[in-house]
Write a protein that holds these residues in place. Structure first.
Motif, PDB file in Angstrom:
ATOM      1  N   SER A   9       0.838  -1.217   0.000  1.00  0.00           N
ATOM      2  CA  SER A   9       0.000   0.000   0.000  1.00  0.00           C
ATOM      3  C   SER A   9       0.870   1.263   0.000  1.00  0.00           C
ATOM      4  CB  SER A   9      -0.988  -0.003   1.175  1.00  0.00           C
ATOM      5  OG  SER A   9      -0.275   0.063   2.380  1.00  0.00           O
ATOM      6  N   LYS A  10       2.064   1.182   0.617  1.00  0.00           N
ATOM      7  CA  LYS A  10       2.965   2.349   0.634  1.00  0.00           C
ATOM      8  C   LYS A  10       3.679   2.516  -0.711  1.00  0.00           C
ATOM      9  CE  LYS A  10       4.612   2.727   5.207  1.00  0.00           C
ATOM     10  NZ  LYS A  10       5.713   2.519   6.145  1.00  0.00           N
ATOM     11  N   TYR A  11       4.080   1.355  -1.312  1.00  0.00           N
ATOM     12  CA  TYR A  11       4.843   1.401  -2.567  1.00  0.00           C
ATOM     13  C   TYR A  11       4.142   0.533  -3.635  1.00  0.00           C
ATOM     14  CZ  TYR A  11       8.364   2.820   0.855  1.00  0.00           C
ATOM     15  OH  TYR A  11       9.023   3.448   1.879  1.00  0.00           O
ATOM     16  N   PRO A  12       3.006   1.014  -4.134  1.00  0.00           N
ATOM     17  CA  PRO A  12       2.242   0.188  -5.081  1.00  0.00           C
ATOM     18  C   PRO A  12       3.016  -0.142  -6.360  1.00  0.00           C
ATOM     19  CG  PRO A  12       1.338   2.423  -4.941  1.00  0.00           C
ATOM     20  CD  PRO A  12       2.345   2.316  -3.865  1.00  0.00           C
ATOM     21  N   GLU A  13       4.053   0.637  -6.667  1.00  0.00           N
ATOM     22  CA  GLU A  13       4.823   0.373  -7.890  1.00  0.00           C
ATOM     23  C   GLU A  13       6.036  -0.529  -7.628  1.00  0.00           C
ATOM     24  OE1 GLU A  13       3.845   1.524 -11.082  1.00  0.00           O
ATOM     25  OE2 GLU A  13       2.077   1.746  -9.797  1.00  0.00           O
ATOM     26  N   SER A  14       6.126  -1.085  -6.413  1.00  0.00           N
ATOM     27  CA  SER A  14       7.284  -1.953  -6.106  1.00  0.00           C
ATOM     28  C   SER A  14       6.969  -3.412  -6.461  1.00  0.00           C
ATOM     29  CB  SER A  14       7.641  -1.866  -4.623  1.00  0.00           C
ATOM     30  OG  SER A  14       8.483  -2.957  -4.283  1.00  0.00           O
ATOM     31  N   PRO A  15       7.620  -3.954  -7.509  1.00  0.00           N
ATOM     32  CA  PRO A  15       7.351  -5.351  -7.863  1.00  0.00           C
ATOM     33  C   PRO A  15       7.829  -6.320  -6.771  1.00  0.00           C
ATOM     34  CG  PRO A  15       9.184  -4.470  -9.170  1.00  0.00           C
ATOM     35  CD  PRO A  15       8.608  -3.320  -8.403  1.00  0.00           C
ATOM     36  N   ARG A  16       8.898  -5.929  -6.047  1.00  0.00           N
ATOM     37  CA  ARG A  16       9.419  -6.841  -5.018  1.00  0.00           C
ATOM     38  C   ARG A  16       8.458  -6.963  -3.838  1.00  0.00           C
ATOM     39  NH1 ARG A  16      13.592  -4.500  -7.364  1.00  0.00           N
ATOM     40  NH2 ARG A  16      15.275  -5.831  -8.148  1.00  0.00           N
ATOM     41  N   ALA A  17       7.831  -5.852  -3.500  1.00  0.00           N
ATOM     42  CA  ALA A  17       6.845  -5.907  -2.404  1.00  0.00           C
ATOM     43  C   ALA A  17       5.705  -6.855  -2.794  1.00  0.00           C
ATOM     44  CB  ALA A  17       6.307  -4.513  -2.121  1.00  0.00           C
ATOM     45  N   ARG A  18       5.241  -6.751  -4.038  1.00  0.00           N
ATOM     46  CA  ARG A  18       4.144  -7.624  -4.494  1.00  0.00           C
ATOM     47  C   ARG A  18       4.590  -9.085  -4.549  1.00  0.00           C
ATOM     48  NH1 ARG A  18      -0.460  -4.976  -6.152  1.00  0.00           N
ATOM     49  NH2 ARG A  18      -0.068  -2.759  -6.455  1.00  0.00           N
ATOM     50  N   TYR A  19       5.839  -9.294  -4.976  1.00  0.00           N
ATOM     51  CA  TYR A  19       6.332 -10.663  -5.065  1.00  0.00           C
ATOM     52  C   TYR A  19       6.424 -11.278  -3.657  1.00  0.00           C
ATOM     53  CZ  TYR A  19       9.098 -14.718  -6.446  1.00  0.00           C
ATOM     54  OH  TYR A  19       9.530 -16.006  -6.663  1.00  0.00           O
ATOM     55  N   GLY A  20       6.886 -10.487  -2.689  1.00  0.00           N
ATOM     56  CA  GLY A  20       6.949 -10.948  -1.288  1.00  0.00           C
ATOM     57  C   GLY A  20       5.563 -11.287  -0.770  1.00  0.00           C
ATOM     58  N   ARG A  40      -5.539 -16.164  -4.136  1.00  0.00           N
ATOM     59  CA  ARG A  40      -5.023 -14.802  -3.898  1.00  0.00           C
ATOM     60  C   ARG A  40      -3.568 -14.710  -4.330  1.00  0.00           C
ATOM     61  NH1 ARG A  40      -8.227 -15.100   0.807  1.00  0.00           N
ATOM     62  NH2 ARG A  40      -6.462 -15.631   2.140  1.00  0.00           N
ATOM     63  N   ALA A  41      -2.779 -15.776  -4.004  1.00  0.00           N
ATOM     64  CA  ALA A  41      -1.366 -15.793  -4.390  1.00  0.00           C
ATOM     65  C   ALA A  41      -1.227 -15.766  -5.909  1.00  0.00           C
ATOM     66  CB  ALA A  41      -0.687 -17.047  -3.819  1.00  0.00           C
ATOM     67  N   ILE A  42      -2.048 -16.547  -6.596  1.00  0.00           N
ATOM     68  CA  ILE A  42      -2.016 -16.598  -8.064  1.00  0.00           C
ATOM     69  C   ILE A  42      -2.277 -15.211  -8.645  1.00  0.00           C
ATOM     70  CG2 ILE A  42      -3.338 -17.448 -10.074  1.00  0.00           C
ATOM     71  CD1 ILE A  42      -3.564 -20.168  -8.484  1.00  0.00           C
ATOM     72  N   LYS A  43      -3.261 -14.521  -8.061  1.00  0.00           N
ATOM     73  CA  LYS A  43      -3.609 -13.160  -8.533  1.00  0.00           C
ATOM     74  C   LYS A  43      -2.426 -12.214  -8.319  1.00  0.00           C
ATOM     75  CE  LYS A  43      -7.200  -9.634  -7.827  1.00  0.00           C
ATOM     76  NZ  LYS A  43      -6.393  -8.550  -7.245  1.00  0.00           N
ATOM     77  N   THR A  44      -1.810 -12.318  -7.135  1.00  0.00           N
ATOM     78  CA  THR A  44      -0.704 -11.403  -6.818  1.00  0.00           C
ATOM     79  C   THR A  44       0.526 -11.686  -7.680  1.00  0.00           C
ATOM     80  OG1 THR A  44      -1.544 -11.392  -4.535  1.00  0.00           O
ATOM     81  CG2 THR A  44       0.573 -10.327  -4.906  1.00  0.00           C
ATOM     82  N   TYR A  45       0.828 -12.974  -7.936  1.00  0.00           N
ATOM     83  CA  TYR A  45       1.941 -13.290  -8.848  1.00  0.00           C
ATOM     84  C   TYR A  45       1.707 -12.626 -10.204  1.00  0.00           C
ATOM     85  CZ  TYR A  45       4.052 -16.952  -5.852  1.00  0.00           C
ATOM     86  OH  TYR A  45       4.688 -17.636  -4.837  1.00  0.00           O
ATOM     87  N   GLY A  46       0.450 -12.631 -10.644  1.00  0.00           N
ATOM     88  CA  GLY A  46       0.122 -11.991 -11.922  1.00  0.00           C
ATOM     89  C   GLY A  46       0.359 -10.492 -11.881  1.00  0.00           C
ATOM     90  N   GLU A  47       0.055  -9.884 -10.725  1.00  0.00           N
ATOM     91  CA  GLU A  47       0.231  -8.424 -10.585  1.00  0.00           C
ATOM     92  C   GLU A  47       1.698  -8.020 -10.680  1.00  0.00           C
ATOM     93  OE1 GLU A  47      -1.607  -7.541  -6.865  1.00  0.00           O
ATOM     94  OE2 GLU A  47      -3.664  -7.844  -7.627  1.00  0.00           O
ATOM     95  N   VAL A  48       2.588  -8.905 -10.196  1.00  0.00           N
ATOM     96  CA  VAL A  48       4.033  -8.603 -10.240  1.00  0.00           C
ATOM     97  C   VAL A  48       4.447  -8.279 -11.678  1.00  0.00           C
ATOM     98  CG1 VAL A  48       6.377  -9.521  -9.871  1.00  0.00           C
ATOM     99  CG2 VAL A  48       4.551 -10.096  -8.249  1.00  0.00           C
ATOM    100  N   ALA A  49       3.948  -9.105 -12.611  1.00  0.00           N
ATOM    101  CA  ALA A  49       4.339  -8.942 -14.016  1.00  0.00           C
ATOM    102  C   ALA A  49       3.754  -7.682 -14.647  1.00  0.00           C
ATOM    103  CB  ALA A  49       3.892 -10.170 -14.806  1.00  0.00           C
ATOM    104  N   GLU A  50       2.709  -7.137 -14.013  1.00  0.00           N
ATOM    105  CA  GLU A  50       2.058  -5.947 -14.586  1.00  0.00           C
ATOM    106  C   GLU A  50       2.747  -4.647 -14.155  1.00  0.00           C
ATOM    107  OE1 GLU A  50      -0.277  -6.417 -16.832  1.00  0.00           O
ATOM    108  OE2 GLU A  50      -0.159  -8.578 -16.408  1.00  0.00           O
TER     109      GLU A  50
END
Length: 398
Positions: A9-20, A40-50
């Motif tokens: 939520s603090k760094y929405p553009e951080s791919p590493r935060a999303r991957y974690g 939920r994990a599947i959805k978030t893994y997808g978000e990393v790539a976006e």
């Protein structure tokens, strides 16, 4: 999880935060055995790539794991979309194309899988993973001789993903069908690698530690009541089969597992995977009523109960059943005087009318029908006697 949610939520553009966050959801899903958490994990893994700034290595890691978890959940089409995207993003990565081929195979789309592996082998002709899978596809299309070099070279490569019992199984089977005795050499290697219980016993869905022998006596199985009931009532069982055969031949369905070298072999199934076929049983009511008393047979989720009719001039290739969890009973109903025989391992036997033969069909067996009239038997699969009640309840059907 809370820490990663704060980071996202603090760094929405951080791919590493999303991957974690995705990895944590993934771990949590495993600990809680929760499909919801996994989605939920599947959805978030997808978000990393976006995320626009995501490093390519992280995109690859995230989407690869996403495809794996989608396959685990049985979402095969979703996994395929993810794999296709990966191949699009990283067209030079052969391993991703190999995974895409598996994705197509899991969906039963052999044609597309074949194209993928042909593409891989055109740029990486020594890729062992592509070779075993391409060989497997050729064999499934009945191209036995053509499949052999691919399966053999793929296994010899020792590449990751090639040391799989199914490839030893199919290579040996293809060699047997072209009459090459090298089959047993490969079965032996498969056995040494721990894929087969022995050279003869090559089932792939097993419970460890069960007594293993090709032929059994009724006493050894502990199912003497069932054997006595079958032998006492064999004429009733035969007459009901004949009435169904004579009036509605269509009820006998041709064998469709590609086990015949030649000839005709029809089957009429009463129970499959522990489920009764009410329709079939209406045609042979006394036989089905008789069997209802024996849960070791009707409840055998890894077996079948069926009539089997084989016409003269039929040969069944050497083959093994899928599991060591069952034994197979054959009750002779209409047996010609000579010309019909069954080999299990290195021991050949003959059927007799009104008598039960018992063998473990996870051992290699082969059938010849060279008589001058049809052969009719009744097949009853039963749980392996050493399985516990808990195992019988919880083993998955086959």
């Amino acid at each position: 999880m809370r820490a990663f949610e704060d980071l996202v939520s603090k760094y929405p553009e951080s791919p590493r935060a999303r991957y974690g966050k995705a990895q944590t959801e993934d771990d949590l899903a495993e600990k809680q055995r929760s499909n919801e958490a996994l989605q939920r994990a599947i959805k978030t893994y997808g978000e990393v790539a976006e995320v626009p700034s995501a490093p390519t290595d992280l995109v690859k890691l995230a989407l690869r794991r996403r495809a794996e978890r989608q396959q685990f959940l049985g979402r095969l089409r979703g996994a395929l979309v993810t794999l296709e995207k990966l191949v699009q993003l990283f067209p030079d990565d052969v391993s991703l194309k190999n995974e895409l081929g598996v994705g197509y195979l899991l969906l039963g789309d052999n044609k597309r899988a074949r194209r993928v592996y042909e593409e891989v082998l055109s740029v990486a002709p020594d890729d062992g993973f592509a070779k075993v899978h391409y060989g497997f596809i050729l064999k499934s299309e009945n191209m036995m001789a053509e499949s052999i070099p691919y399966l053999k070279e793929g296994l010899e490569s020792g590449d990751p993903g090639t040391d799989d019992g199914r490839f030893y199984f199919h290579l040996g089977d293809a060699l047997q069908r072209v009459g090459d005795k090298d089959a047993y050499k490969w079965y032996e290697i498969g056995h040494q690698r721990g894929h087969f219980a022995s050279v003869w016993q090559r089932s792939l869905y097993n419970v460890d530690g069960l007594k293993a022998q090709a032929w059994w006596t009724a006493k050894e199985t502990g199912y003497t009541d069932l054997v006595k009931a079958l032998e006492r009532n064999w004429k009733t069982i035969r007459d009901e089969a004949l009435s169904v055969m004579d009036t509605e031949r269509g009820l006998f369905i041709p064998e469709d597992e590609n086990l015949r070298e030649k000839g005709e072999w029809g089957q009429f199934t009463l129970w499959q995977q522990g489920k009764k076929n009410e329709n079939s049983c209406r045609g042979v009511p006394k036989t089905c009523t008789l069997l209802e008393r024996f849960s070791e047979a009707t409840g055998c989720k890894r077996g079948q109960i069926k009539y089997s009719v084989m016409q003269p001039g039929t040969h069944i290739w050497p083959h093994t059943g899928p599991t060591n969890c069952r034994l197979r009973m054959h009750l002779g109903l209409v047996i010609p005087n000579e010309g019909c025989q069954i080999r299990c391992a290195n021991d050949t036997r003959y059927w007799e009318e009104g008598k039960v033969l018992i063998f473990d069909d996870s051992f290699e067996h082969e059938v010849w029908q060279d008589a001058n009239s049809y052969r009719l038997i009744f097949i009853v699969d039963v749980w392996h006697p050493e399985l516990t009640p808990h195992q019988r309840r919880t083993l998955s059907p086959i």
